[in-house]
Design a protein around this motif. Structure first.
Motif, PDB file in Angstrom:
ATOM      1  N   ILE A   1       0.846  -1.200   0.000  1.00  0.00           N
ATOM      2  CA  ILE A   1       0.000   0.000   0.000  1.00  0.00           C
ATOM      3  C   ILE A   1       0.876   1.243   0.000  1.00  0.00           C
ATOM      4  CG2 ILE A   1      -1.614   1.350   1.404  1.00  0.00           C
ATOM      5  CD1 ILE A   1      -2.878  -1.354   2.236  1.00  0.00           C
ATOM      6  N   ALA A   2       1.936   1.235   0.833  1.00  0.00           N
ATOM      7  CA  ALA A   2       2.840   2.386   0.888  1.00  0.00           C
ATOM      8  C   ALA A   2       3.523   2.585  -0.452  1.00  0.00           C
ATOM      9  CB  ALA A   2       3.872   2.193   2.000  1.00  0.00           C
ATOM     10  N   ALA A   3       3.947   1.491  -1.090  1.00  0.00           N
ATOM     11  CA  ALA A   3       4.601   1.598  -2.394  1.00  0.00           C
ATOM     12  C   ALA A   3       3.634   2.146  -3.437  1.00  0.00           C
ATOM     13  CB  ALA A   3       5.144   0.236  -2.825  1.00  0.00           C
ATOM     14  N   VAL A   4       2.394   1.670  -3.397  1.00  0.00           N
ATOM     15  CA  VAL A   4       1.391   2.168  -4.349  1.00  0.00           C
ATOM     16  C   VAL A   4       1.110   3.646  -4.080  1.00  0.00           C
ATOM     17  CG1 VAL A   4      -1.046   1.959  -5.010  1.00  0.00           C
ATOM     18  CG2 VAL A   4       0.361  -0.085  -4.802  1.00  0.00           C
ATOM     19  N   GLU A   5       1.029   4.021  -2.788  1.00  0.00           N
ATOM     20  CA  GLU A   5       0.807   5.435  -2.452  1.00  0.00           C
ATOM     21  C   GLU A   5       1.962   6.291  -2.955  1.00  0.00           C
ATOM     22  OE1 GLU A   5       0.299   5.553   1.782  1.00  0.00           O
ATOM     23  OE2 GLU A   5      -1.851   5.087   1.667  1.00  0.00           O
ATOM     24  N   ARG A   6       3.207   5.821  -2.742  1.00  0.00           N
ATOM     25  CA  ARG A   6       4.368   6.580  -3.215  1.00  0.00           C
ATOM     26  C   ARG A   6       4.342   6.699  -4.734  1.00  0.00           C
ATOM     27  NH1 ARG A   6       6.993   3.488   0.787  1.00  0.00           N
ATOM     28  NH2 ARG A   6       7.728   2.024  -0.803  1.00  0.00           N
ATOM     29  N   ALA A   7       4.027   5.581  -5.401  1.00  0.00           N
ATOM     30  CA  ALA A   7       3.977   5.620  -6.872  1.00  0.00           C
ATOM     31  C   ALA A   7       2.880   6.563  -7.342  1.00  0.00           C
ATOM     32  CB  ALA A   7       3.755   4.208  -7.424  1.00  0.00           C
ATOM     33  N   ALA A   8       1.716   6.510  -6.675  1.00  0.00           N
ATOM     34  CA  ALA A   8       0.619   7.403  -7.063  1.00  0.00           C
ATOM     35  C   ALA A   8       0.989   8.861  -6.810  1.00  0.00           C
ATOM     36  CB  ALA A   8      -0.652   7.039  -6.312  1.00  0.00           C
ATOM     37  N   LEU A   9       1.622   9.127  -5.659  1.00  0.00           N
ATOM     38  CA  LEU A   9       2.044  10.491  -5.335  1.00  0.00           C
ATOM     39  C   LEU A   9       3.085  10.975  -6.333  1.00  0.00           C
ATOM     40  CD1 LEU A   9       1.725  12.807  -3.328  1.00  0.00           C
ATOM     41  CD2 LEU A   9       3.523  11.761  -1.942  1.00  0.00           C
ATOM     42  N   LYS A  10       4.026  10.098  -6.678  1.00  0.00           N
ATOM     43  CA  LYS A  10       5.040  10.460  -7.663  1.00  0.00           C
ATOM     44  C   LYS A  10       4.396  10.750  -9.007  1.00  0.00           C
ATOM     45  CE  LYS A  10       9.407   8.764  -9.549  1.00  0.00           C
ATOM     46  NZ  LYS A  10      10.353   7.665  -9.581  1.00  0.00           N
ATOM     47  N   GLU A  11       3.424   9.910  -9.368  1.00  0.00           N
ATOM     48  CA  GLU A  11       2.732  10.103 -10.649  1.00  0.00           C
ATOM     49  C   GLU A  11       1.945  11.416 -10.652  1.00  0.00           C
ATOM     50  OE1 GLU A  11      -0.701   7.784 -13.185  1.00  0.00           O
ATOM     51  OE2 GLU A  11       0.662   6.584 -11.958  1.00  0.00           O
ATOM     52  N   VAL A  12       1.271  11.708  -9.520  1.00  0.00           N
ATOM     53  CA  VAL A  12       0.520  12.966  -9.417  1.00  0.00           C
ATOM     54  C   VAL A  12       1.469  14.157  -9.472  1.00  0.00           C
ATOM     55  CG1 VAL A  12      -0.887  14.377  -7.850  1.00  0.00           C
ATOM     56  CG2 VAL A  12      -1.467  11.979  -8.245  1.00  0.00           C
ATOM     57  N   ARG A  13       2.610  14.073  -8.781  1.00  0.00           N
ATOM     58  CA  ARG A  13       3.594  15.164  -8.827  1.00  0.00           C
ATOM     59  C   ARG A  13       4.111  15.361 -10.241  1.00  0.00           C
ATOM     60  NH1 ARG A  13       7.172  13.907  -3.468  1.00  0.00           N
ATOM     61  NH2 ARG A  13       5.740  14.859  -1.972  1.00  0.00           N
ATOM     62  N   GLN A  14       4.465  14.212 -10.876  1.00  0.00           N
ATOM     63  CA  GLN A  14       4.976  14.311 -12.249  1.00  0.00           C
ATOM     64  C   GLN A  14       3.927  14.933 -13.166  1.00  0.00           C
ATOM     65  OE1 GLN A  14       8.185  13.682 -13.064  1.00  0.00           O
ATOM     66  NE2 GLN A  14       7.655  14.587 -15.020  1.00  0.00           N
ATOM     67  N   LEU A  15       2.676  14.530 -12.986  1.00  0.00           N
ATOM     68  CA  LEU A  15       1.585  15.078 -13.794  1.00  0.00           C
ATOM     69  C   LEU A  15       1.422  16.574 -13.514  1.00  0.00           C
ATOM     70  CD1 LEU A  15      -0.613  14.411 -15.839  1.00  0.00           C
ATOM     71  CD2 LEU A  15      -2.121  13.857 -13.939  1.00  0.00           C
TER      72      LEU A  15
END
Length: 164
Positions: free
Chosen positions: A108-122
């Motif tokens: 869950i933490a990895a998915v949250e980090r990936a989602a946060l990274k994706e949102v930041r990149q976006l």
């Protein structure tokens, strides 16, 4: 008295036993002695058999008690082993649940980090695209040079703040 028949019967009875009694009494006594000896031997044999039977009974009782004690000991050991196995299985199950739970949290933490990274990149991509569209329309060359000079001047402060 000599004329009475009872007297003569008694005398003849006594004479008969005195004369013939030894011949009859000796074999009769031998037969009775043999029978007494046989009965004595049978009684001794019966006593021996009884003692053997009592000894066998005592041995069987002792063996039964020993077997019962051993069976109780085995049952107690089996119960302890079953309790230990159950406790170990319960602990292993709890550990497995904890591991799975931790793995799920990590995922869950990895998915949250990936989602946060994706949102930041976006967000960065959207901001860059917006800046590319807005800056050329609102900024002239002199203003752009002034902004670049100001950014270069503030760069050491920003890097120091970011490093701390």
């Amino acid at each position: 008295m000599f004329h009475e028949a009872g007297f003569w019967v008694a005398v003849s009875f006594v004479l008969f036993f005195v004369l013939v009694g030894k011949k009859i009494w000796t074999p009769l006594a031998a037969i009775l002695d043999n029978r007494a000896d046989r009965i004595r031997k049978e009684l001794d044999e019966a006593a021996d058999l009884r003692r053997e039977a009592e000894q066998m009974l005592e041995d069987a009782t002792r063996e039964r008690e020993h077997a019962l004690a051993e069976a109780r000991s085995l049952i107690e050991q089996s119960r302890k082993q079953a309790q230990d196995i159950a406790l170990k299985a319960r602990q292993e199950a709890e550990d497995a649940v904890k591991r799975h739970e931790q793995m799920a949290r990590d995922r869950i933490a990895a998915v949250e980090r990936a989602a946060l990274k994706e949102v930041r990149q976006l967000a960065i991509d959207v901001a860059v695209d917006a800046a590319q569209d807005v800056i050329p329309q609102t900024l002239d060359t002199n203003s752009a040079s002034a902004l670049v000079d100001q950014a270069l001047a503030n760069l050491p402060k920003a890097l120091a703040a970011h490093a701390a």
